[in-house]
Each structure stands twice: as C-alpha cells, then as structure tokens.
Design an enzyme around this catalytic site. Structure first.
Site, PDB file in Angstrom:
ATOM      1  N   ASP A   8       0.874  -1.165   0.000  1.00  4.34           N
ATOM      2  CA  ASP A   8       0.000   0.000   0.000  1.00  4.34           C
ATOM      3  C   ASP A   8       0.920   1.226   0.000  1.00  4.34           C
ATOM      4  OD1 ASP A   8      -2.335   1.679   0.515  1.00  4.34           O
ATOM      5  OD2 ASP A   8      -1.572   1.819   2.563  1.00  4.34           O
ATOM      6  N   ASP A  10      -0.170   5.111   0.915  1.00  7.00           N
ATOM      7  CA  ASP A  10      -0.449   6.067   1.994  1.00  7.00           C
ATOM      8  C   ASP A  10      -0.541   5.357   3.341  1.00  7.00           C
ATOM      9  OD1 ASP A  10      -1.035   8.709   0.515  1.00  7.00           O
ATOM     10  OD2 ASP A  10      -2.258   7.249  -0.570  1.00  7.00           O
ATOM     11  N   ASP A 159      -1.493  -0.767   5.992  1.00  4.63           N
ATOM     12  CA  ASP A 159      -1.675  -0.169   7.323  1.00  4.63           C
ATOM     13  C   ASP A 159      -3.126  -0.099   7.771  1.00  4.63           C
ATOM     14  OD1 ASP A 159      -2.093   1.946   5.283  1.00  4.63           O
ATOM     15  OD2 ASP A 159      -2.397   3.225   7.037  1.00  4.63           O
TER      16      ASP A 159
END
Length: 210
Positions: A8, A10, A159
C-alpha cells in the site's frame, strides 16, 4: 515461496496522514460531512473504513467524487510527502534479495510516481496500480490472473483493516504495519498473518517466507 511483495502507499510507505486530514477537512463543508481533529483521528483509527463513513455522515453517493477531488488536491502537496523513516533502506534490501516489489493503492498512480521520484525510489518498484478505496482486491485479482502468479507467492503490506480484507479476498498473505492509519489493536483484531511495528521487521519476515 514468496516472490512478490505488494505495498500500500499512503500510511504504509508514505507519511501522508496529516496532509490527507488537512485536505479532507477543507472539503468537508463542500461534501457535507464532519471535519476531524487530530484527537478525533486517533479515535477513528480504531474503526473500519465503513464505520468511519457512517461516523462522518458523508453520503455514499458523494464518496467517489470526494476521492477524486482528494487525489487532485493531494497533487499540489506531493513535494511535502515524506517516506517513513527506515522504509527506503528496507525496500532496497528486499530488492537486492530478489523480491519483486509493487504498489497497489487507492491513491492515483500519477501522485505515487511523483512522490517516489522526489524521495529517490523511482527505480524500486516494477509495477504500480491504482484502484478504488474498497476495490483493492479486484486490482490484485486482475494482476494475479494477468501475470499468472500463484497467490501463495505474494504478500501484501498495508496499514489499514481494508488492506487485510483485500488480501483475505485474494488468498494472499498480509503483513499489517502499526505506523499508519489504523491502530495496532484494531489491526490485531482482524488477524493479519503478521503485525509489525518497525520497517526492519519486514526483512526478518521475508527472509523466512522467501
């Protein structure tokens, strides 16, 4: 044997949370939802994306337009985006170990490419794909079919709870990182294959999986 690591962007590679919060708050009046303080953001980090949508009060019909506008506004902030400490060194080591590295993100491909170049990471990743906020599993599945990759050879690093969900839907392992948006407790409750607190731990895990 793991051959490919998908990241991922961001909150996993790039520390964009404060920037995204600022942009989202600027757009709140236009789209008719609640703005959030940093203190409220800490509380939201324990929620899933769908729970956050309900909490904020944004219309699901307006959400796709909000994401497009958020991506566009983020474009002007690219020069301020920094990669999390320790990530660059870990990525270089993983690439040297022979892993293929890629990115699947809900940010725009253009934003990610520019941010990677600014941070000296333009030669690390072999592919970058952009998908909808709740459609990462579709992008992963298309990529698996196109490249004829066995899901057992892939691990996803993210995250958020939705990253765990996307990995589960595609049959690939997932490493959740605690330095991004969702709290460590919230991530643990969704049972990722691994949960780490420091980028260096990626090397330990991948040396065993590889």
């Amino acid at each position: 044997m793991t051959k490919v690591i998908i990241f991922d962007f961001d909150g996993t590679l790039a520390d964009t949370i404060d920037i995204l919060l600022s942009i989202t708050n600027r757009l709140s009046a236009e789209f008719g939802f609640k703005s959030a303080t940093k203190e409220e953001l800490a509380q939201l980090s324990n929620l899933t994306s769908w729970q956050i949508l309900r909490y904020s009060g944004i219309s699901i019909f307006k959400f796709p337009l909000l994401i497009r506008k958020l991506r566009a506004e983020l474009r002007s902030e690219i020069c301020n985006i920094k990669i999390f400490a320790g990530i660059k060194e870990v990525l270089s080591e993983l690439k040297n170990l022979g892993f293929q590295l890629g990115i699947i993100t809900s940010n725009s491909r253009e934003n990610v490419l520019e941010a990677l170049e600014i941070n000296g990471l333009q030669d690390i990743f072999t592919f970058i794909y952009s998908g909808s906020t709740f459609g990462k599993h579709k992008v992963i599945n298309r990529w698996l079919r196109r490249e004829h990759i066995n899901p057992e050879e892939v691990v996803y690093v993210g995250d958020e709870i939705r990253d765990i969900d996307a990995a589960r839907k595609t049959g690939i392992k997932v490493i959740a990182v605690s330095w991004g948006f969702n709290s460590q407790e919230a991530l643990a409750a969704h049972n990722p294959d691994f949960l780490i607190e420091r980028p260096q731990q990626l090397l330990d895990i991948m040396s065993n999986l590889g």
